[in-house]
Design a protein around this motif. Structure first.
Motif, PDB file in Angstrom:
ATOM      1  N   THR A 168       1.265  -1.471   0.151  1.00 44.76           N
ATOM      2  CA  THR A 168      -0.240  -0.244  -0.135  1.00 44.76           C
ATOM      3  C   THR A 168       0.531   1.228   0.059  1.00 44.76           C
ATOM      4  O   THR A 168       2.498   1.094   0.835  1.00 44.76           O
ATOM      5  N   VAL A 169       0.303   2.838  -0.339  1.00 39.48           N
ATOM      6  CA  VAL A 169       0.837   3.457  -1.044  1.00 39.48           C
ATOM      7  C   VAL A 169       1.964   3.927   0.228  1.00 39.48           C
ATOM      8  O   VAL A 169       1.194   3.729   1.453  1.00 39.48           O
ATOM      9  N   SER A 176       4.160   6.525   2.365  1.00 38.21           N
ATOM     10  CA  SER A 176       3.345   8.167   2.804  1.00 38.21           C
ATOM     11  C   SER A 176       3.437   9.212   2.014  1.00 38.21           C
ATOM     12  O   SER A 176       3.807  10.169   1.667  1.00 38.21           O
ATOM     13  N   SER A 177       5.148   8.848   1.398  1.00 37.59           N
ATOM     14  CA  SER A 177       5.930   9.981   0.031  1.00 37.59           C
ATOM     15  C   SER A 177       6.323   9.009  -0.700  1.00 37.59           C
ATOM     16  O   SER A 177       7.128   8.304  -0.257  1.00 37.59           O
ATOM     17  N   THR A 208      -2.221   8.060  -6.009  1.00 40.74           N
ATOM     18  CA  THR A 208      -2.903   8.261  -5.086  1.00 40.74           C
ATOM     19  C   THR A 208      -3.392   7.400  -3.885  1.00 40.74           C
ATOM     20  O   THR A 208      -2.818   6.938  -3.678  1.00 40.74           O
ATOM     21  N   THR A 209      -4.362   8.438  -3.168  1.00 40.28           N
ATOM     22  CA  THR A 209      -4.014   8.247  -1.781  1.00 40.28           C
ATOM     23  C   THR A 209      -4.334   7.096  -1.633  1.00 40.28           C
ATOM     24  O   THR A 209      -5.372   7.015  -2.393  1.00 40.28           O
ATOM     25  N   SER A 210      -3.411   6.134  -0.764  1.00 46.15           N
ATOM     26  CA  SER A 210      -5.031   4.669  -0.123  1.00 46.15           C
ATOM     27  C   SER A 210      -4.052   4.022  -1.789  1.00 46.15           C
ATOM     28  O   SER A 210      -5.109   3.399  -1.585  1.00 46.15           O
ATOM     29  N   SER A 211      -3.475   4.167  -2.404  1.00 50.58           N
ATOM     30  CA  SER A 211      -3.307   3.516  -3.237  1.00 50.58           C
ATOM     31  C   SER A 211      -2.351   1.705  -3.270  1.00 50.58           C
ATOM     32  O   SER A 211      -2.204   1.844  -1.714  1.00 50.58           O
TER      33      SER A 211
END
Length: 200
Positions: free
Chosen positions: A67-68, A70-71, A170-173
């Motif tokens: 999962t994604v 934080s950066s 994207t967020t939550s990818s």
């Protein structure tokens, strides 16, 4: 006589690298370990390697998931980048990575780099065929699509790594993969366990 265990060919207690029938390649030795659904405690890696992951890793009964983060970059490398380690791969040799994958946003690509001087990294390849990396469509993460990608280790290479990398996420990818196989040659054969997962 060859013993076939979970589709893996073993003869006299030793791994068989390739099998041809009627001049057609029907089996190639899986060079990745821990690819089985039952390998719930291990990450899929090259033998003797540790995975390098940017994101949050987990393993379910039938797939591995990242999962994604934080950066930064978002990837799963099947070995840590080491300018002085080919992890048993041979310069000049062609290999095919295959499996099934799913992802929720952006593009999921094959990415590889190699070093030829022990310090710098050079791009070995990205697969971004027709703007749809690896030919896998974006989904909710539950629809797995088979893929394969062929690449050649350059002559003179001293180190290499390859990975699945999610771009434009994207967020939550998230992305998921299963039934991974790395084998010599340019033909992907059906998934089998690595002999090491049976013999060790």
């Amino acid at each position: 006589m060859a013993d076939i265990t979970h589709g893996t060919w073993i003869k006299d207690g030793k791994a068989v690298d390739v099998v041809y029938q009627g001049g057609v390649k029907v089996y190639g030795r899986n060079l990745l370990i821990n690819t089985s659904n039952s390998a719930t405690n291990g990450q899929t890696v090259m033998q003797g390697a540790s995975a390098a992951i940017s994101g949050i890793y987990s393993r379910a009964d039938s797939y591995e998931q990242v999962t994604v983060p934080s950066s930064g970059e978002f990837f799963y490398r099947f070995m840590g980048p080491d300018n002085h380690n080919l992890y048993g791969l041979t310069p000049g040799e062609t290999y095919t990575l295959s499996g099934s994958a799913s992802y929720t946003a952006g593009e999921l690509m094959f990415r590889a780099q190699y070093s030829s001087n022990g310090s710098d990294w050079n791009n070995l390849g990205y697969d971004n065929t027709n703007g749809n990396a690896l030919g896998i469509p974006v989904s909710d993460g539950s629809v797995f699509t088979p893929f394969s990608h062929t690449f050649t280790i350059p002559a003179g290479a001293t180190g290499v790594y390859f990975s699945l990398e999610n771009f434009d996420y994207t967020t939550s990818s998230l992305f998921r993969f299963k039934n991974m196989k790395l084998e010599k040659g340019s033909v992907a054969t059906p998934w089998t366990l690595a002999p090491e997962d049976i013999l060790n």
